[in-house]
Enzyme design. Structure first.
Site, PDB file in Angstrom:
ATOM      1  N   HIS A   1       0.818  -1.226   0.000  1.00 28.88           N
ATOM      2  CA  HIS A   1       0.000   0.000   0.000  1.00 28.88           C
ATOM      3  C   HIS A   1       0.847   1.270   0.000  1.00 28.88           C
ATOM      4  CE1 HIS A   1      -2.225  -3.224   2.166  1.00 28.88           C
ATOM      5  NE2 HIS A   1      -3.229  -2.837   1.387  1.00 28.88           N
TER       6      HIS A   1
ATOM      7  N   ASP B   1      34.815 -31.108  13.083  1.00 25.04           N
ATOM      8  CA  ASP B   1      34.809 -32.470  12.556  1.00 25.04           C
ATOM      9  C   ASP B   1      35.989 -32.701  11.608  1.00 25.04           C
ATOM     10  OD1 ASP B   1      34.233 -34.953  11.311  1.00 25.04           O
ATOM     11  OD2 ASP B   1      32.151 -34.752  11.924  1.00 25.04           O
TER      12      ASP B   1
ATOM     13  N   HIS C   1      35.986 -36.301   9.316  1.00 23.50           N
ATOM     14  CA  HIS C   1      35.404 -36.638   8.013  1.00 23.50           C
ATOM     15  C   HIS C   1      36.298 -36.256   6.844  1.00 23.50           C
ATOM     16  CE1 HIS C   1      34.600 -32.342   7.652  1.00 23.50           C
ATOM     17  NE2 HIS C   1      34.136 -32.526   6.442  1.00 23.50           N
TER      18      HIS C   1
ATOM     19  N   HIS D   1      36.032 -36.093   1.787  1.00 24.81           N
ATOM     20  CA  HIS D   1      36.619 -35.247   0.744  1.00 24.81           C
ATOM     21  C   HIS D   1      37.766 -35.937   0.016  1.00 24.81           C
ATOM     22  CE1 HIS D   1      34.136 -31.996   2.187  1.00 24.81           C
ATOM     23  NE2 HIS D   1      34.703 -31.997   3.384  1.00 24.81           N
TER      24      HIS D   1
ATOM     25  N   ASP E   1      30.016 -32.335   1.586  1.00 30.59           N
ATOM     26  CA  ASP E   1      29.445 -32.128   2.924  1.00 30.59           C
ATOM     27  C   ASP E   1      27.922 -32.094   2.875  1.00 30.59           C
ATOM     28  OD1 ASP E   1      31.893 -31.881   4.351  1.00 30.59           O
ATOM     29  OD2 ASP E   1      32.118 -29.848   3.610  1.00 30.59           O
TER      30      ASP E   1
HETATM   31 FE1  FES Z   1       0.271  -2.234   3.517  1.00 32.89          FE
HETATM   32 FE2  FES Z   1       2.899  -2.487   3.746  1.00 32.89          FE
HETATM   33  S1  FES Z   1       1.806  -0.740   3.179  1.00 32.89           S
HETATM   34  S2  FES Z   1       1.433  -4.019   4.008  1.00 32.89           S
HETATM   35 FE    FE Z   2      33.761 -31.072   4.972  1.00 31.79          FE
END
Ligand code: FES
Ligand code: FE
Length: 451
Positions: A105, A207, A210, A215, A368
């Site tokens: 709005h 970790d 791993h 890797h 990962d």
């Molecule tokens: Fe109405 Fe932001 S102006 S939701």
């Molecule tokens: Fe990793």
């Protein structure tokens, strides 16, 4: 879910912990309230909002926020939701603004969050719009640590410096190594992974286990066959298994380091560019930070600042947040870090190496991601979830160190930092507020440490 039930989820003394941690919607809702609305959460880097009106959007738990550099140079953050019907106020990831106008709005907010204007105000509100009460909801606490900007919703939480505690000693190795400070090279890159947020966070907390398995293929390409070999027990250079450090500090933070020189740099297309900059600057780092941290500087390491801000600060220079987007989904935000005073060609080398290794399609990132995704999925099974998992490596090992802060384990492979992570998580989940929290480490194996 009461304290007794949460207390049964993690047993720091034995290392057993419930699979419910990784998918349970009730636990997740409580985490948004007790972990994310209470902790200091990473928002952005100061370099990305250098001028008045510069902004970045971020997440704090699942709360959208807008981080804005003010005209007086300070940084403020607001909930990124319009006060009229709640629409997202700012849809852009980043930019520079003189005001923020809602696309529903048309309400318009000044940089300081105050409601500046509403369309047809005189005609439709006829003097009855309480504008002074309808400014954006502020994030009450904002603080920076050496360029990293954090926010916290909880007025009773300790200061950011206290919250980070002894982990700042390790962080400074990377954030304060040379004059001029650090910057993020644009970003973030973003993508979603169907996993629980705690799995990647505890992985980065410590970790080392791993690395040689998960890797193996990527590291072999990157000439890290000494690492792969060490995990298979057939290498003279048993770097990962015996070298380095594994550190836990209070408030759930974790750090580990492979003390083997220019490790991540082997994955660069032009490793000599980064290696030359490090060699040239190491005397300066030694002067600023001392011998031990100058030794750290240039070696691969990983860390997690509780709850979910992680980094591979050296060589690969990757910083990331594992934003929770549900009990079994995260949004990963990734940035590359450089030193401001680096020449452009070194920054370009970092950007390229970062994309190649830990960018969204990076060689190591995908390794990962697959693990944390399938760990989350498997733990959901009805029968599976009634059995715990085991996080008991190096129980009763680690302790105070004559030189280094925190609870220190010689050798990068341990699960002390992970137990520290889950132990502090459990404390936050059960404490009524920060004043009720015992800042001492909860892991029995940390007893006697100076974390
Ligand atoms: Fe109405 Fe932001 S102006 S939701
Ligand atoms: Fe990793």
């Amino acid at each position: 879910m009461d304290a007794r039930e949460i207390g049964g989820l993690v047993d720091s003394a034995t290392g057993y912990q419930s699979r419910r941690l990784y998918h349970d919607p009730e636990i997740y809702q409580l985490e948004l309230q007790r972990v994310f609305a209470r902790s200091w959460l990473f928002l952005t880097h100061e370099s990305l909002i250098a001028g008045a009106g510069d902004f970045q959007t971020a997440l704090m738990g699942e709360d959208r926020v807008l981080v804005v550099r003010q005209t007086d140079g300070s940084i403020r953050a607001f909930i990124n939701s319009c006060q009229h019907r709640g629409n997202v106020l700012c849809h852009a990831d980043s930019g520079t603004a003189r005001a923020f106008t809602c696309n529903y709005h048309g309400w318009s907010y000044a940089l300081d969050g105050s409601l500046a204007a509403a369309p047809l105000e005189a005609e439709v509100y006829r003097g009855q719009l309480p504008k002074a009460q309808l400014g954006l909801i502020p994030v009450p606490r904002i603080a920076s640590y050496k360029g990293l900007v954090f926010g916290c919703f909880d007025q009773t939480a300790p200061s950011l410096t206290d919250y980070l505690g002894p982990m700042t000693w390790y962080l400074d190795t990377y954030l304060d190594a040379v004059p001029g400070g650090t910057e993020f090279l644009g970003g973030p890159m973003k993508y979603r992974v169907p996993c629980n947020w705690k799995l990647p966070a505890e992985n980065f907390a410590g970790d080392g286990y791993h690395v040689g398995w998960t890797h193996a293929a990527a590291l072999a390409i990157g000439a890290r066959d000494n690492v792969v070999g060490s995990m298979r027990g057939n290498s003279e250079q048993n770097v990962v298994a015996t070298g380095g450090l594994h550190v836990a500090t209070r408030h759930g933070h974790g750090f580990s380091l492979l003390e083997d020189g220019y490790s991540g740099i082997a994955l660069y297309d032009q490793p000599e560019v980064m290696a030359a900059w490090l060699t040239e600057n190491r005397p300066l780092v030694r002067e600023r930070l001392g011998d031990r941290r100058a030794q750290f500087f240039g070696s691969h390491c990983n860390l997690n600042l509780f709850p979910h801000f992680s980094a591979l600060p050296m060589g690969l220079n990757s910083f990331r947040v594992w934003h929770p987007r549900g009990p079994d989904e995260i949004e990963v935000w990734i940035w590359a870090l450089a030193y401001r005073q680096m020449p452009a060609e070194v920054k370009a080398a970092i950007r390229h190496a970062h994309m190649k290794t830990f960018g969204i399609a990076g060689l190591l990132e995908g390794d990962d991601t697959e693990n944390v995704q399938y760990a989350t999925d498997a733990c959901r099974g009805y029968v599976t979830r009634s059995h715990p998992v085991y996080c008991g490596m190096a129980l009763s090992r680690g302790g105070p160190h004559p030189e280094l802060p925190g609870t220190v384990h010689e050798g990068a492979i341990a699960e002390i930092a992970q137990r520290n992570f889950y132990g502090f998580w459990q404390q936050l989940m059960t404490a009524s507020d920060w004043s009720a929290l015992d800042a001492a480490p909860v892991d029995a194996s940390l007893a006697g440490g100076n974390a």
